[in-house]
Design an enzyme around this catalytic site. Structure first.
Site, PDB file in Angstrom:
ATOM      1  N   ILE A  29      -2.127  -7.473  14.539  1.00 54.44           N
ATOM      2  CA  ILE A  29      -1.082  -7.174  15.535  1.00 54.44           C
ATOM      3  C   ILE A  29      -1.671  -6.352  16.685  1.00 54.44           C
ATOM      4  O   ILE A  29      -1.463  -6.642  17.865  1.00 54.44           O
ATOM      5  CB  ILE A  29       0.080  -6.403  14.866  1.00 54.44           C
ATOM      6  CG1 ILE A  29       0.616  -7.207  13.678  1.00 54.44           C
ATOM      7  CG2 ILE A  29       1.185  -6.104  15.872  1.00 54.44           C
ATOM      8  CD1 ILE A  29       1.500  -6.409  12.729  1.00 54.44           C
TER       9      ILE A  29
ATOM     10  N   LYS B  47       8.515 -17.354 -10.746  1.00 56.18           N
ATOM     11  CA  LYS B  47       7.732 -16.216 -11.249  1.00 56.18           C
ATOM     12  C   LYS B  47       6.496 -16.713 -12.016  1.00 56.18           C
ATOM     13  O   LYS B  47       6.623 -17.589 -12.879  1.00 56.18           O
ATOM     14  CB  LYS B  47       8.629 -15.374 -12.166  1.00 56.18           C
ATOM     15  CG  LYS B  47       7.979 -14.117 -12.655  1.00 56.18           C
ATOM     16  CD  LYS B  47       8.916 -13.354 -13.579  1.00 56.18           C
ATOM     17  CE  LYS B  47       8.143 -12.254 -14.266  1.00 56.18           C
ATOM     18  NZ  LYS B  47       8.860 -11.711 -15.402  1.00 56.18           N
TER      19      LYS B  47
ATOM     20  N   ASP C 190      -4.209  -6.612   5.464  1.00 59.86           N
ATOM     21  CA  ASP C 190      -5.168  -7.459   6.178  1.00 59.86           C
ATOM     22  C   ASP C 190      -5.094  -8.902   5.694  1.00 59.86           C
ATOM     23  O   ASP C 190      -5.394  -9.828   6.434  1.00 59.86           O
ATOM     24  CB  ASP C 190      -6.584  -6.909   5.981  1.00 59.86           C
ATOM     25  CG  ASP C 190      -6.757  -5.569   6.692  1.00 59.86           C
ATOM     26  OD1 ASP C 190      -6.289  -5.462   7.842  1.00 59.86           O
ATOM     27  OD2 ASP C 190      -7.309  -4.625   6.087  1.00 59.86           O
TER      28      ASP C 190
ATOM     29  N   ASN D 155       0.854  -1.195   0.000  1.00 62.68           N
ATOM     30  CA  ASN D 155       0.000   0.000   0.000  1.00 62.68           C
ATOM     31  C   ASN D 155       0.889   1.245   0.000  1.00 62.68           C
ATOM     32  O   ASN D 155       2.112   1.137  -0.053  1.00 62.68           O
ATOM     33  CB  ASN D 155      -0.950  -0.025   1.200  1.00 62.68           C
ATOM     34  CG  ASN D 155      -0.190  -0.110   2.505  1.00 62.68           C
ATOM     35  OD1 ASN D 155       0.569   0.794   2.850  1.00 62.68           O
ATOM     36  ND2 ASN D 155      -0.334  -1.223   3.209  1.00 62.68           N
TER      37      ASN D 155
ATOM     38  N   LYS E 105     -11.565  -3.833  19.287  1.00 65.18           N
ATOM     39  CA  LYS E 105     -10.205  -4.328  19.540  1.00 65.18           C
ATOM     40  C   LYS E 105      -9.761  -4.046  20.974  1.00 65.18           C
ATOM     41  O   LYS E 105      -8.608  -4.290  21.335  1.00 65.18           O
ATOM     42  CB  LYS E 105      -9.218  -3.695  18.550  1.00 65.18           C
ATOM     43  CG  LYS E 105      -9.487  -4.058  17.092  1.00 65.18           C
ATOM     44  CD  LYS E 105      -8.294  -3.709  16.195  1.00 65.18           C
ATOM     45  CE  LYS E 105      -8.628  -3.905  14.731  1.00 65.18           C
ATOM     46  NZ  LYS E 105      -7.471  -3.787  13.845  1.00 65.18           N
TER      47      LYS E 105
ATOM     48  N   PHE F 243      -4.404   3.185  14.952  1.00 57.27           N
ATOM     49  CA  PHE F 243      -4.752   4.189  13.946  1.00 57.27           C
ATOM     50  C   PHE F 243      -5.914   3.601  13.143  1.00 57.27           C
ATOM     51  O   PHE F 243      -6.042   2.377  13.045  1.00 57.27           O
ATOM     52  CB  PHE F 243      -3.574   4.476  13.013  1.00 57.27           C
ATOM     53  CG  PHE F 243      -2.709   5.609  13.474  1.00 57.27           C
ATOM     54  CD1 PHE F 243      -1.876   5.465  14.568  1.00 57.27           C
ATOM     55  CD2 PHE F 243      -2.727   6.831  12.803  1.00 57.27           C
ATOM     56  CE1 PHE F 243      -1.080   6.511  15.003  1.00 57.27           C
ATOM     57  CE2 PHE F 243      -1.936   7.887  13.219  1.00 57.27           C
ATOM     58  CZ  PHE F 243      -1.109   7.731  14.320  1.00 57.27           C
TER      59      PHE F 243
HETATM   60  O1  PMT Z   1       2.974   6.090   6.522  1.00 58.57           O
HETATM   61  P1  PMT Z   1       2.379   7.409   6.066  1.00 58.57           P
HETATM   62  O2  PMT Z   1       2.510   7.632   4.590  1.00 58.57           O
HETATM   63  O3  PMT Z   1       2.910   8.575   6.878  1.00 58.57           O
HETATM   64  O4  PMT Z   1       0.794   7.355   6.326  1.00 58.57           O
HETATM   65  C1  PMT Z   1       0.292   7.267   7.625  1.00 58.57           C
HETATM   66  C2  PMT Z   1      -0.895   6.296   7.706  1.00 58.57           C
HETATM   67  C3  PMT Z   1      -2.050   6.865   6.879  1.00 58.57           C
HETATM   68  C4  PMT Z   1      -0.508   4.924   7.188  1.00 58.57           C
HETATM   69  C5  PMT Z   1      -1.264   6.204   9.235  1.00 58.57           C
HETATM   70  O5  PMT Z   1      -1.571   7.483   9.714  1.00 58.57           O
HETATM   71  C6  PMT Z   1      -2.422   5.271   9.466  1.00 58.57           C
HETATM   72  O6  PMT Z   1      -3.590   5.637   9.383  1.00 58.57           O
HETATM   73  N1  PMT Z   1      -2.097   3.984   9.795  1.00 58.57           N
HETATM   74  C7  PMT Z   1      -3.065   2.898   9.922  1.00 58.57           C
HETATM   75  C8  PMT Z   1      -3.380   2.352   8.591  1.00 58.57           C
HETATM   76  C9  PMT Z   1      -4.290   1.137   8.654  1.00 58.57           C
HETATM   77  O7  PMT Z   1      -3.901   0.070   8.261  1.00 58.57           O
HETATM   78  O8  PMT Z   1      -5.450   1.345   9.190  1.00 58.57           O
HETATM   79  P2  PMT Z   1      -6.574   0.185   9.406  1.00 58.57           P
HETATM   80  O9  PMT Z   1      -7.784   0.958   9.726  1.00 58.57           O
HETATM   81  O10 PMT Z   1      -6.598  -0.736   8.251  1.00 58.57           O
HETATM   82  O11 PMT Z   1      -6.051  -0.616  10.654  1.00 58.57           O
HETATM   83  C10 PMT Z   1      -6.452  -0.287  11.983  1.00 58.57           C
HETATM   84  C11 PMT Z   1      -5.335  -0.508  12.963  1.00 58.57           C
HETATM   85  O12 PMT Z   1      -5.037  -1.905  13.064  1.00 58.57           O
HETATM   86  C12 PMT Z   1      -4.030   0.176  12.648  1.00 58.57           C
HETATM   87  O13 PMT Z   1      -3.502   0.652  13.854  1.00 58.57           O
HETATM   88  C13 PMT Z   1      -3.172  -0.924  12.060  1.00 58.57           C
HETATM   89  O14 PMT Z   1      -1.779  -0.697  12.317  1.00 58.57           O
HETATM   90  C14 PMT Z   1      -3.666  -2.140  12.835  1.00 58.57           C
HETATM   91  N2  PMT Z   1      -3.575  -3.427  12.137  1.00 58.57           N
HETATM   92  C15 PMT Z   1      -4.322  -3.663  11.022  1.00 58.57           C
HETATM   93  C16 PMT Z   1      -4.276  -4.902  10.425  1.00 58.57           C
HETATM   94  C17 PMT Z   1      -3.440  -5.901  10.963  1.00 58.57           C
HETATM   95  N3  PMT Z   1      -3.353  -7.091  10.420  1.00 58.57           N
HETATM   96  N4  PMT Z   1      -2.701  -5.638  12.041  1.00 58.57           N
HETATM   97  C18 PMT Z   1      -2.753  -4.404  12.636  1.00 58.57           C
HETATM   98  O15 PMT Z   1      -2.057  -4.181  13.636  1.00 58.57           O
END
Ligand code: PMT
Length: 396
Positions: free
Chosen positions: A306, A288, A278, A209, A340, A322
């Protein structure tokens, strides 16, 4: 504009980034600071003393043995005058001189003779930056309390791509003119995830991403400034990590999960800023994939979450997530906070292309069980500091 009486000594050494020095002086004087400039001999090949004198409004010094300059303000006086010293750009050669404690020109002599808070902004070819000798020298400077400012990454004057570019003058000016932070997180261990993950499809392809790591790395820098010990678990990014952070590089979500779980036992705070994939392909093929068919179907399986796994731990740290959302941002973010079992969540509206993924700016709405706070659009470094302060206020 805040009135700033800071006395800043800017040391400029001989690298291509020296052309940014007049702009840096302008940005510093715009804060109200009194700026004096010292050039090394080789810096004069890249920038003229006259232009620096014009923008700083002060004579520029370059010679340790100049009787006229010594009569005006001797080198020891100049060293005592400054309350902040910044070497920008600092070449690999000058970094090595500082590490050795040499004093064979005016600038290196000033560095030894001053008690001013000292910053070094290294700028050089990416290979020279990564050279073990340079890294050892920088570690020596850090251990002496000199703040080493991580370079930016990108295309270099020599055509290489990688870390070694001097940060923009505004970013440097913001960093060194910000008020000294109280070490409110001293003794705390903070684990932060940052950047994207890469999920392999075959030996040459992966899914990922647009996360640049800027937000997570800014959080690491802010946490260090507040006195915390920081472990930064990072996916592949082009930004340079703060040298004082314990950096663990990973690629996939599974590797990130493993790295976090290995270090979380001693964590007081966990911040999940990484954009973790995800899902990952069920089968990673050894060879390949050939384009023999018009269609290609991949089957995916869910990656470990995580953030949720950290929040579930028996001795869970203060856990901050986040939420990157493109619609109903608050609704989905609050849902994640509850589902969560998080202590706090920072919601990102990533439908706005001027903030969020890969941008230098961001805006967040932060939710916790008993409250919420809007952090308006700002540079990611400023926003990271605001978020760290908020986390500190809400720590149980
Ligand atoms: O890196 P930059 O370019 O500066 O951009 C910053 C950002 C936009 C990436 C950052 O500010 C941000 O929003 N990060 C979270 C992105 C994300 O994956 O969001 P989510 O809504 O899909 O996930 C929710 C939370 O679960 C996040 O804290 C993520 O780290 C966590 N997660 C998600 C999936 C997974 N398998 N494990 C996780 O820990």
């Amino acid at each position: 504009m805040t009135v700033n009486k800071q006395k800043i000594l800017l040391g400029v050494t001989g690298g291509i980034a020296a052309y940014k020095a007049p702009d840096l002086v302008r940005k510093l004087t715009a804060t109200g600071a009194d700026v004096r400039v010292v050039l090394t001999e080789s810096a004069e090949h890249f920038v003229s003393p006259l232009s620096l004198q014009a923008v700083s409004g002060n004579p520029v010094s370059n010679d340790l043995l100049d009787p006229a300059a010594e009569a005006a303000m001797g080198h020891i006086e100049l060293a005592k005058w400054a309350d902040t010293l910044i070497i920008a750009p600092a070449t690999a050669n000058f970094v090595a001189k500082l590490a050795l404690g040499l004093a064979d020109d005016l600038l290196s002599t000033l560095c030894l003779a001053t008690t001013a808070k000292t910053y070094v902004a290294p700028a050089m070819n990416q290979q020279m930056w990564q050279a073990p000798a340079t890294q050892t020298n920088l570690a020596t400077l850090s251990s002496r309390g000199i703040e080493v400012i991580a370079p930016d990454s990108g295309e270099q004057a020599c055509g290489d791509v990688g870390p070694g570019r001097m940060p923009e003058p505004q970013a440097l000016a913001d960093l060194i003119t910000q008020p000294a932070q109280e070490k409110v997180l001293s003794g705390k261990h903070i684990v932060i995830t940052a950047g994207p993950t890469r999920e392999a499809i075959d030996p040459v392809r992966y899914l990922s991403n647009h996360s640049s790591g800027k937000m997570g790395y800014a959080l690491a820098t802010a946490a260090l400034a507040l006195g915390a010990d920081v472990t930064l678990v990072s996916g592949p990014v082009a930004v340079s990590a703060p040298l004082a952070a314990n950096l663990i590089n990973v690629e996939s979500a599974q590797q990130m999960h493993e790295a976090v779980m290995q270090t979380i036992d001693t964590a007081d705070i966990f911040i999940g800023c990484a954009a973790v994939a995800d899902y990952r392909p069920v089968n990673v093929v050894d060879q390949k994939i050939k384009k023999d068919n018009n269609e290609l179907t991949l089957t995916f399986t869910k990656n470990p979450d995580i953030l949720a796994d950290v929040a579930k731990l028996e001795r869970a740290p203060f856990t901050v997530g986040f939420a990157a959302e493109t619609q109903d941002v608050s609704f989905y973010a609050k849902g994640k906070l509850t589902r969560k079992n998080l202590d706090m969540i920072a919601a990102n509206d990533v439908s706005d292309k001027s903030i969020g993924f890969n941008s230098d700016n961001n805006a967040l709405t932060v939710f916790w069980k008993e409250g919420e706070k809007k952090l308006e659009v700002a540079d990611k470094n400023q926003l990271a500091m605001q978020l760290m302060q908020l986390i500190n206020e809400q720590l149980r």
